[in-house]
Write a protein that holds these residues in place. Structure first.
Motif, PDB file in Angstrom:
ATOM      1  N   GLY A   1       0.826  -1.188   0.000  1.00 37.20           N
ATOM      2  CA  GLY A   1       0.000   0.000   0.000  1.00 37.20           C
ATOM      3  C   GLY A   1       0.869   1.249   0.000  1.00 37.20           C
ATOM      4  N   PRO A   2       0.406   2.328   0.641  1.00 40.87           N
ATOM      5  CA  PRO A   2       1.116   3.614   0.592  1.00 40.87           C
ATOM      6  C   PRO A   2       2.294   3.651   1.558  1.00 40.87           C
ATOM      7  CG  PRO A   2      -0.855   3.831   1.909  1.00 40.87           C
ATOM      8  CD  PRO A   2      -0.867   2.427   1.377  1.00 40.87           C
TER       9      PRO A   2
ATOM     10  N   HIS B   1       8.869   6.387  -1.366  1.00 40.78           N
ATOM     11  CA  HIS B   1       7.570   6.277  -0.705  1.00 40.78           C
ATOM     12  C   HIS B   1       6.469   6.321  -1.759  1.00 40.78           C
ATOM     13  CE1 HIS B   1       4.058   7.135   1.797  1.00 40.78           C
ATOM     14  NE2 HIS B   1       4.759   6.605   2.780  1.00 40.78           N
ATOM     15  N   VAL B   2       5.560   5.366  -1.689  1.00 41.79           N
ATOM     16  CA  VAL B   2       4.530   5.215  -2.722  1.00 41.79           C
ATOM     17  C   VAL B   2       3.744   6.503  -2.941  1.00 41.79           C
ATOM     18  CG1 VAL B   2       2.352   4.037  -3.282  1.00 41.79           C
ATOM     19  CG2 VAL B   2       4.316   2.716  -2.449  1.00 41.79           C
ATOM     20  N   ASP B   3       3.368   7.175  -1.869  1.00 43.78           N
ATOM     21  CA  ASP B   3       2.574   8.404  -1.998  1.00 43.78           C
ATOM     22  C   ASP B   3       3.437   9.633  -2.244  1.00 43.78           C
ATOM     23  OD1 ASP B   3       0.132   7.214  -1.797  1.00 43.78           O
ATOM     24  OD2 ASP B   3      -0.209   7.748   0.307  1.00 43.78           O
ATOM     25  N   HIS B   4       4.447   9.840  -1.426  1.00 44.98           N
ATOM     26  CA  HIS B   4       5.147  11.129  -1.412  1.00 44.98           C
ATOM     27  C   HIS B   4       6.241  11.239  -2.468  1.00 44.98           C
ATOM     28  CE1 HIS B   4       2.813  11.950   2.072  1.00 44.98           C
ATOM     29  NE2 HIS B   4       3.370  10.976   2.769  1.00 44.98           N
TER      30      HIS B   4
ATOM     31  N   ASP C   1      -4.770   1.308 -10.328  1.00 39.94           N
ATOM     32  CA  ASP C   1      -4.320   1.331  -8.937  1.00 39.94           C
ATOM     33  C   ASP C   1      -4.805   0.112  -8.165  1.00 39.94           C
ATOM     34  OD1 ASP C   1      -3.061   3.694  -9.397  1.00 39.94           O
ATOM     35  OD2 ASP C   1      -4.595   4.962  -8.468  1.00 39.94           O
TER      36      ASP C   1
ATOM     37  N   ASP D   1      -2.023  -2.393  -9.313  1.00 40.39           N
ATOM     38  CA  ASP D   1      -0.664  -1.858  -9.438  1.00 40.39           C
ATOM     39  C   ASP D   1       0.129  -2.591 -10.522  1.00 40.39           C
ATOM     40  OD1 ASP D   1       1.274   0.015  -8.676  1.00 40.39           O
ATOM     41  OD2 ASP D   1       2.284  -1.438  -7.378  1.00 40.39           O
TER      42      ASP D   1
END
Length: 318
Positions: free
Chosen positions: A173-174, A191-194, A260, A263
């Motif tokens: 996940g994130p 990092h997946v999100d940032h 998403d 992935d």
């Protein structure tokens, strides 16, 4: 990262492409490989899209060889499962030098870089492997293109004198990853999100993303980006608080839009007639298989023979 497939528990096809291409890449480019470090995948205790049982079932189903995690040199928190893998990393600077040397060994090959393609010129075959910019040339040639998800990514390069070489990936996940940055002695912190600072779903890569002076990162507070990635990563690896920022990797990438949920990162070829091919690049592990597939298609189309005999006649590098 040179993938064995462990990163894709929600898409068996991407995992199999990685698994099948891993050893071929390893054998083809051993000089750029950095190995011999403990490389582990962990399932987060909260927020993971894959449970520990599902993750182990995925590994077993796809023939991904792992070892139970015993002692680990760095404390990792908030996880329910850890497995050791044989994944390695490659040094992109060394790989670039290897490819440049190989290309220079062909006496009849002319290499031109950082140059615009002129669609008015005549070519026997065009192979478009321009990664995130793939759709631009295809559209210029008059072919239809589909929407893609374009992401501008920034990955901090860090120094940590307290770390031995290690690989840590928190799934699914994130979450975050820390890996050796090739043979440099530094690490990459993802990092997946940032890490993704801008996203657009459209048909063509925004042209300003190709220039670091006009890219989304040029308008971003770099200190804040690093702080966000660090703040999201240290709950899992508290020792990262002692990391020192060295620099950043940055650039655009292209992934399949609206995926998403799994992935997926497959690689595939699209043929627009016998003389124009495009490569959708998922992971570098897939590159040798994709190259051979394109070689077979070119040989068969141009020489009207079997792929093996045609490749021999053309002396195409495998």
């Amino acid at each position: 990262r040179l993938h064995l497939g462990f990163h894709y528990p929600r898409d068996d096809e991407t995992a199999r492409q990685c698994r099948d291409g891993f050893q071929r890449f390893l054998a083809e480019f051993p000089e750029c490989i950095e190995s011999g470090f403990r490389n582990a995948y962990f399932i987060a205790s909260e927020g993971s899209l894959t449970t520990p049982a599902e993750y182990l079932a995925f590994c077993d189903r796809n023939g991904l060889v792992y070892r139970p995690l015993d002692a680990f040199p760095v404390a990792v928190h908030q996880t329910d499962l850890g497995v050791l893998t044989d994944e390695v990393v490659y040094d992109c600077a060394i790989l670039k030098d290897i490819l440049a040397r190989r290309l220079s060994s062909f006496p009849n090959l002319s290499l031109h870089t950082s140059r615009e393609f002129d669609a008015r010129d005549a070519y026997d075959v065009v192979v478009n492997a321009t990664y995130a910019n793939r759709n631009t040339l295809t559209a210029e040639l008059g072919y239809p293109v589909n929407e893609a998800q374009f992401e501008y990514t920034v990955i901090p390069i860090i120094r940590h004198d307290g770390f031995d070489k290690i690989g840590i990936t928190i799934m699914d996940g994130p979450f975050m990853t820390v890996l050796p940055f090739g043979k440099t002695g530094h690490f990459l912190l993802y990092h997946v999100d940032h890490t993704v600072i801008d996203t657009k779903i459209t048909k063509l890569l925004p042209p300003d993303w190709l220039n670091p002076e006009t890219s989304p990162f040029s308008r971003t507070n770099k200190t804040e980006v690093f702080k966000r990635i660090l703040d999201a990563s240290t709950p899992f690896i508290p020792a990262l608080r002692q990391a020192e920022l060295v620099g950043f990797l940055e650039g655009p990438r292209m992934v399949i839009a609206h995926r998403d949920y799994d992935d997926a990162r497959p690689s595939f070829i699209e043929a627009f007639g016998p003389h124009y091919f495009t490569v959708f690049s998922g992971k570098i592990d897939h590159s040798i298989t994709i190259a051979e597939d394109i070689s077979d298609r070119i040989c068969a189309d141009l020489l009207d023979g079997s792929p093996e005999s045609s490749r021999s006649k053309m002396r195409l590098p495998r």
